[in-house]
Motif scaffolding. Structure first.
Motif, PDB file in Angstrom:
ATOM      1  N   ALA A 196      19.540  -3.647 -18.557  1.00 11.04           N
ATOM      2  CA  ALA A 196      20.850  -3.080 -18.898  1.00 11.04           C
ATOM      3  C   ALA A 196      21.785  -4.151 -19.459  1.00 11.04           C
ATOM      4  N   GLY A 197      21.500  -5.418 -19.200  1.00 13.14           N
ATOM      5  CA  GLY A 197      22.319  -6.514 -19.707  1.00 13.14           C
ATOM      6  C   GLY A 197      21.712  -7.223 -20.907  1.00 13.14           C
ATOM      7  N   TRP A 198      20.708  -6.608 -21.528  1.00 11.08           N
ATOM      8  CA  TRP A 198      20.037  -7.224 -22.679  1.00 11.08           C
ATOM      9  C   TRP A 198      20.690  -6.777 -23.981  1.00 11.08           C
ATOM     10  N   PHE A 199      20.923  -7.748 -24.868  1.00 12.78           N
ATOM     11  CA  PHE A 199      21.427  -7.487 -26.210  1.00 12.78           C
ATOM     12  C   PHE A 199      20.427  -8.113 -27.169  1.00 12.78           C
ATOM     13  N   LEU A 200      19.696  -7.257 -27.844  1.00 13.32           N
ATOM     14  CA  LEU A 200      18.532  -7.670 -28.627  1.00 13.32           C
ATOM     15  C   LEU A 200      18.876  -7.739 -30.104  1.00 13.32           C
ATOM     16  N   CYS A 201      18.396  -8.789 -30.759  1.00 14.10           N
ATOM     17  CA  CYS A 201      18.767  -9.022 -32.152  1.00 14.10           C
ATOM     18  C   CYS A 201      17.612  -9.666 -32.904  1.00 14.10           C
ATOM     19  N   ALA A 202      17.799  -9.846 -34.192  1.00 13.66           N
ATOM     20  CA  ALA A 202      16.787 -10.480 -35.030  1.00 13.66           C
ATOM     21  C   ALA A 202      17.448 -11.560 -35.872  1.00 13.66           C
ATOM     22  N   ALA A 203      16.761 -12.673 -35.998  1.00 15.99           N
ATOM     23  CA  ALA A 203      17.202 -13.708 -36.931  1.00 15.99           C
ATOM     24  C   ALA A 203      16.938 -13.201 -38.342  1.00 15.99           C
ATOM     25  N   GLY A 204      17.555 -13.818 -39.304  1.00 19.37           N
ATOM     26  CA  GLY A 204      17.389 -13.401 -40.692  1.00 19.37           C
ATOM     27  C   GLY A 204      16.083 -13.876 -41.305  1.00 19.37           C
ATOM     28  N   LEU A 205      14.971 -13.540 -40.678  1.00 16.08           N
ATOM     29  CA  LEU A 205      13.645 -13.926 -41.160  1.00 16.08           C
ATOM     30  C   LEU A 205      12.780 -12.688 -41.325  1.00 16.08           C
ATOM     31  N   ALA A 206      11.910 -12.713 -42.289  1.00 12.50           N
ATOM     32  CA  ALA A 206      11.021 -11.565 -42.512  1.00 12.50           C
ATOM     33  C   ALA A 206      10.130 -11.312 -41.300  1.00 12.50           C
ATOM     34  N   ARG A 207       9.743 -12.369 -40.584  1.00 14.27           N
ATOM     35  CA  ARG A 207       8.824 -12.195 -39.450  1.00 14.27           C
ATOM     36  C   ARG A 207       9.536 -11.853 -38.136  1.00 14.27           C
ATOM     37  N   ALA A 208      10.856 -11.767 -38.153  1.00  8.81           N
ATOM     38  CA  ALA A 208      11.597 -11.427 -36.930  1.00  8.81           C
ATOM     39  C   ALA A 208      11.288  -9.997 -36.512  1.00  8.81           C
ATOM     40  N   GLU A 209      11.047  -9.806 -35.214  1.00  8.56           N
ATOM     41  CA  GLU A 209      10.820  -8.450 -34.697  1.00  8.56           C
ATOM     42  C   GLU A 209      12.130  -7.689 -34.724  1.00  8.56           C
ATOM     43  N   ARG A 210      12.087  -6.433 -35.086  1.00  8.58           N
ATOM     44  CA  ARG A 210      13.283  -5.607 -35.152  1.00  8.58           C
ATOM     45  C   ARG A 210      13.819  -5.338 -33.749  1.00  8.58           C
TER      46      ARG A 210
END
Length: 184
Positions: free
Chosen positions: A97-111
Motif C-alpha cells: 500500500a506504500g509502494w509508488f512504482l515508476c520507470a526510468a526513461g529507458l526502453a528496457r524499463a519495466e512498466r
C-alpha cells in the motif's frame, strides 16, 4: 566461480591499502558512493541502487538492523531484472500500500503497471511523481522517523536523488520546477 576470485582479491586490496601513505588512506576512507545506502535530508530519504535480489535482501537486512522502517517506497526496475523477487523481499519492510512504482526513461524499463500487477502498489507516470506521492504518504510519519526508501534501477535512484537534492542528472531527466520537501 566469480565469487571465489572476489574472496581472493579482498585481502590483496586490504594489503594494498595498508601500504599506501596515510594521506591517501584518509582520502579513500572519505570516499562515498552516492545512492548506496545513502541517507539524505536529515534521514527523510534512503537511496540505494539495490537492483537485484541479493542487493535488495542486503538493503532490507540493513533497514531491519537499523530499525528504520520506511513509510513509503519508490521502486522501478529494468524488465530484464528479477524484479518480482525484489518486490517480494521489499514487501517485508514496506507494505505494498506504500509502494509508488515508476520507470526510468529507458526502453528496457519495466512498466509501472506491470510492476503493480505483481503485488500491488501505485503505478506512477514518472519518477518525480512517484517521489512526490511517496513523500506525501510518508509525510505524516516523518516525525516518527519513517523515511521514503528509493531503490531498484540505478537510473530511478539517480533521477529521484537528483530531484530531491535539486541536482542535475546525467543524462538530463525531465523535472518539475520545484523540489520536494517534507518540511511543513
Amino acid at each position: 566461480m566469480r565469487w571465489r576470485s572476489s574472496i581472493l582479491l579482498g585481502p590483496a586490496c586490504l594489503a594494498l591499502l595498508a601500504a599506501l601513505p596515510e594521506r591517501v588512506r584518509a582520502r579513500v576512507a572519505q570516499a562515498r558512493w552516492p545512492g548506496r545506502y545513502e541517507w539524505v535530508d536529515d534521514g527523510r530519504y534512503c537511496f540505494d541502487v539495490a537492483h537485484n535480489p541479493d542487493g535488495v535482501a542486503a538493503l532490507c537486512a540493513a533497514l531491519v538492523a537499523a530499525k528504520r522502517a520506511p513509510g513509503a517506497l519508490v521502486f522501478g526496475a529494468s524488465s530484464d531484472k528479477d524484479w518480482r523477487a525484489m518486490l517480494d523481499e521489499l514487501g517485508a519492510v514496506v507494505p505494498p500500500a506504500g509502494w509508488f512504482l515508476c520507470a526510468a526513461g529507458l526502453a528496457r524499463a519495466e512498466r509501472p503497471e506491470v510492476l503493480a500487477a505483481h503485488r500491488g502498489g501505485a503505478p506512477c507516470d514518472s519518477v518525480t511523481e512517484a517521489v512526490t506521492r511517496a513523500n506525501e504518504r510518508a509525510g505524516n510519519t516523518h516525525a516518527r522517523g519513517a523515511p521514503v526508501l528509493v531503490c531498484g534501477s540505478v537510473f530511478v535512484v539517480g533521477e529521484a536523488r537528483a530531484f530531491v537534492l535539486g541536482e542535475r542528472t546525467d543524462p538530463p531527466a525531465p523535472r518539475p520546477a520545484s523540489r520536494v520537501s517534507c518540511r511543513a
